[in-house]
Structures are given as C-alpha cells and as structure tokens.
Scaffold this active site. Structure first.
Site, short mmCIF file in Angstrom:
data_model
loop_
_atom_site.label_atom_id
_atom_site.label_comp_id
_atom_site.label_asym_id
_atom_site.label_seq_id
_atom_site.Cartn_x
_atom_site.Cartn_y
_atom_site.Cartn_z
N ALA A 74 0.80 -1.24 0.00
CA ALA A 74 0.00 0.00 0.00
C ALA A 74 0.83 1.28 0.00
CB ALA A 74 -0.94 0.00 1.20
N SER A 75 2.13 1.16 -0.28
CA SER A 75 2.95 2.38 -0.25
C SER A 75 2.81 3.20 -1.53
CB SER A 75 4.42 2.03 0.00
OG SER A 75 4.95 1.30 -1.09
N ARG A 76 2.23 2.59 -2.58
CA ARG A 76 2.04 3.35 -3.82
C ARG A 76 0.91 2.70 -4.65
NH1 ARG A 76 7.11 1.48 -7.76
NH2 ARG A 76 5.99 -0.28 -8.66
N ASP A 89 7.16 -8.97 3.72
CA ASP A 89 7.16 -9.48 2.35
C ASP A 89 6.08 -10.55 2.23
OD1 ASP A 89 7.64 -10.75 -0.06
OD2 ASP A 89 9.81 -10.89 0.22
N SER A 147 -7.01 -9.51 -12.03
CA SER A 147 -6.68 -8.71 -13.22
C SER A 147 -7.49 -9.19 -14.41
CB SER A 147 -5.19 -8.86 -13.53
OG SER A 147 -4.91 -8.31 -14.81
N TYR A 177 1.73 -14.34 -14.81
CA TYR A 177 0.83 -13.37 -14.19
C TYR A 177 -0.63 -13.78 -14.37
CZ TYR A 177 -1.02 -8.63 -13.24
OH TYR A 177 -1.69 -7.53 -12.74
N ALA A 200 -1.47 -16.77 -12.15
CA ALA A 200 -1.62 -16.38 -10.74
C ALA A 200 -2.93 -15.64 -10.51
CB ALA A 200 -0.44 -15.51 -10.30
N LYS A 201 -3.26 -14.72 -11.43
CA LYS A 201 -4.48 -13.91 -11.25
C LYS A 201 -5.74 -14.75 -11.46
CE LYS A 201 -2.55 -9.91 -10.29
NZ LYS A 201 -2.67 -9.33 -8.93
P1 NAD Z 1 2.54 -1.12 -8.19
O1 NAD Z 1 3.77 -1.83 -8.66
O2 NAD Z 1 2.47 0.34 -8.36
O3 NAD Z 1 2.23 -1.48 -6.69
C1 NAD Z 1 2.33 -2.78 -6.19
C2 NAD Z 1 2.78 -2.67 -4.76
O4 NAD Z 1 2.91 -3.98 -4.21
C3 NAD Z 1 4.14 -1.98 -4.65
O5 NAD Z 1 4.10 -1.04 -3.60
C4 NAD Z 1 5.07 -3.14 -4.30
O6 NAD Z 1 6.17 -2.77 -3.53
C5 NAD Z 1 4.12 -4.03 -3.51
N1 NAD Z 1 4.63 -5.40 -3.42
C6 NAD Z 1 5.09 -6.17 -4.44
N2 NAD Z 1 5.52 -7.34 -3.96
C7 NAD Z 1 5.34 -7.30 -2.62
C8 NAD Z 1 5.59 -8.21 -1.57
N3 NAD Z 1 6.13 -9.41 -1.81
N4 NAD Z 1 5.27 -7.87 -0.30
C9 NAD Z 1 4.72 -6.66 -0.04
N5 NAD Z 1 4.45 -5.75 -1.00
C10 NAD Z 1 4.77 -6.08 -2.27
O7 NAD Z 1 1.33 -1.83 -8.95
P2 NAD Z 1 -0.23 -1.44 -9.03
O8 NAD Z 1 -0.51 -1.07 -10.45
O9 NAD Z 1 -0.60 -0.51 -7.94
O10 NAD Z 1 -0.88 -2.88 -8.79
C11 NAD Z 1 -1.52 -3.25 -7.60
C12 NAD Z 1 -2.22 -4.56 -7.82
O11 NAD Z 1 -3.19 -4.43 -8.87
C13 NAD Z 1 -1.31 -5.70 -8.25
O12 NAD Z 1 -1.73 -6.92 -7.66
C14 NAD Z 1 -1.48 -5.76 -9.75
O13 NAD Z 1 -1.20 -7.02 -10.29
C15 NAD Z 1 -2.95 -5.41 -9.86
N6 NAD Z 1 -3.35 -4.90 -11.17
C16 NAD Z 1 -2.86 -3.71 -11.65
C17 NAD Z 1 -3.27 -3.26 -12.90
C18 NAD Z 1 -2.77 -1.97 -13.48
O14 NAD Z 1 -3.08 -1.71 -14.65
N7 NAD Z 1 -2.07 -1.13 -12.76
C19 NAD Z 1 -4.14 -4.04 -13.66
C20 NAD Z 1 -4.62 -5.23 -13.14
C21 NAD Z 1 -4.22 -5.65 -11.89
#
Ligand code: NAD
Length: 251
Positions: A14-16, A64, A144, A157, A160-161
């Site tokens: 949740a940091s970004r 993690d 996803s 990916y 997993a999804k």
């Molecule tokens: P992002 O990379 O901006 O954020 C993902 C966050 O998860 C990051 O803060 C990362 O540090 C954290 N993370 C990764 N591995 C980790 C671990 N082992 N332990 C703890 N934290 C961990 O990506 P996002 O776009 O914000 O994606 C968030 C979720 O939404 C993901 O599951 C991604 O697969 C899913 N998603 C995103 C999109 C998109 O278009 N952005 C589309 C479909 C699904």
C-alpha cells in the site's frame, strides 16, 4: 452509504499505486488502516501521514507477502497488536515479470506465483480465524483482466491472477457461514508505476479493446474496494468485478 467508521483494514503493498489509493479511500470512509509495504518505508510513512491527516489511525507494517506463511502471519500479528482487529483485508501486492512462454525462466514463474497467488493465500489463512471468531469480515483480492482473458507474454501473471479467482470463490464458500465475504477486483489497464513503462503500442491495443476508450485510475479501482468492504455489500460474495472500461464482459 459505505460508512466504514470503526472498521480496521489491512492493505498489502500500500505504499504506492492501487494499494495506496485503496488505503486512502477506505480511510476517507472512516476506516483505520494498516499500510503494508516491503521496501519503501518512507513512502509507506507518507501514506500513514495522509491517513492520519484524515483523522484515522494508521500504521506502516513492513513485511514481504511472497515470503511464505511466517512472513504473512507476522504482518497480521503486527496489525492486530497495533490496531486491535482486522475487519477488511485487501490482497493488493502484486508484481509482473513478463516474458514470452518459451523464454520464461523458473525465477520469473516462481516469483509471480509466490507474490500474486501464494501471498494472498497465506494472508487469508492468517486472518481467517480472527475474522471467523468476530463472525464477520471482508476479504478483497486484486486479480486482473489478464486472469480472466489470458495475455500473451504473461503466462505467469495470468495464471496467478486466474488462480486468485479460484481462491476467492473457495474462500467465499468456506467462510460464508461466518459472515466473512471474499470478492475480487479485476482491473484492466490502470495508470500506476506498474504500467508506466508499457510501450505505446501495447497501450493503443488495450485502448482499442476497451469500450470506454480510456485508461483507468486508482480511484476507479478504490471505489470497488470500498463497495466490497461496506455493509452495503453484505449479500455479495465470491464475485469478480471488472474495473476495466468494459474490456471483459463476463456473464
Ligand atoms: P505497483 O507496482 O504500483 O504497486 C504494487 C505494490 O505492491 C508496490 O508497492 C510493491 O512494492 C508491492 N509489493 C510487491 N511485492 C510485494 C511483496 N512481496 N510484499 C509486499 N508488498 C509487495 O502496482 P499497481 O498497479 O498498484 O498494482 C496493484 C495490484 O493491482 C497488483 O496486484 C497488480 O497485479 C494489480 N493490477 C494492476 C493493474 C494496473 O493496470 N495497474 C491491472 C490489473 C491488476
């Protein structure tokens, strides 16, 4: 509508990105929030500050989620110790390691499965007993559109999804009698750091198959999480909601 006052949420990664957006949206509706992060302590602290500025309690929890049972149990234990309860779990942490099938190596496969599927399983495993005891809870998994359609270059990916959708439905059936719901969000292309490097050609393709003709925002996704977390969604479990501009239209 969607009042989360008195609820406590734990959001992974949740940091970004979407996790940050969901954490802030839940806080705006009144929830206290544990902000899980893996490496970006300063960014997580900033999200905690933003939530506190809304008048809610918040903590940053390092951990993690891909590192197995003990690591996930420690994240849950730290949250329970600091905030007392977990009413809402959002399994948001996720990664991509894209490659063509014939080039994909073991690390690319294993890391994505560990983060995007095994992590959510162990997080759910860790919150299940406290939620069952409380006779209520909300589990929200970030799937996803790729998990529903498949995607060339994303065998790891998409697997997993898609697995996460099976997990969502199984958990929904198993915990329903205890008042715990489990649902999934399947975003299409959303503007975050994860998708920032996507080549223009890939963007154009996605836009071409997206009826609403635009890329989504973190707020679009957060709104679905707020709904699933709310009392208003009490009769909704085992569902997958596409927040994808209409890219996937399931029955
Ligand atoms: P992002 O990379 O901006 O954020 C993902 C966050 O998860 C990051 O803060 C990362 O540090 C954290 N993370 C990764 N591995 C980790 C671990 N082992 N332990 C703890 N934290 C961990 O990506 P996002 O776009 O914000 O994606 C968030 C979720 O939404 C993901 O599951 C991604 O697969 C899913 N998603 C995103 C999109 C998109 O278009 N952005 C589309 C479909 C699904």
């Amino acid at each position: 509508m969607f009042d989360l006052t008195g609820r406590t949420a734990l959001v992974t990664g949740a940091s970004r990105g979407l996790g940050r957006g969901i954490a802030l949206a839940l806080a705006r509706q009144g929830a206290d929030v544990a902000v899980n992060y893996r490496g970006r302590a300063a960014a997580a602290a900033a999200v905690v500050g933003e939530i506190e500025a809304l008048g809610r309690r918040a903590i940053a929890v390092q951990g993690d989620t891909s590192a197995g049972r003990e690591s996930c149990e420690a994240i849950v234990a730290a949250t329970l110790q600091a905030l007392g309860r977990i009413d809402i779990l959002v399994n948001n942490a996720g990664i991509t390691r894209d490659n063509l099938l014939v080039r994909m190596d073991a690390a690319e496969w294993d890391e994505v499965i560990a983060t995007n599927l095994s992590g959510p399983f162990w997080m759910i495993r860790a919150v299940a007993r406290p939620m069952m005891k409380a006779r209520g809870g909300r589990i929200i998994n970030m799937s996803s559109a790729a998990g529903r359609m498949g995607n060339a270059g994303q065998a790891n990916y998409a697997s997993a999804k898609a697995g996460l959708i099976g997990l969502t439905k199984s958990v929904a059936r198993e915990l329903a009698s205890r008042g715990v719901t489990c649902n999934a969000i399947a975003p299409g292309l959303i503007e975050t750091e994860l998708t920032a490097d996507l080549p223009q050609q890939a963007r154009d393709y996605v836009l071409g198959v997206t009826p609403l003709g635009k890329i989504g925002t973190a707020d679009d996704v957060a709104a679905a999480a707020v709904y699933f977390a709310s009392d208003e969604a009490a009769y909704v479990t085992g569902q997958v909601i596409g927040v994808d501009g209409g890219m996937v239209m399931g029955s």
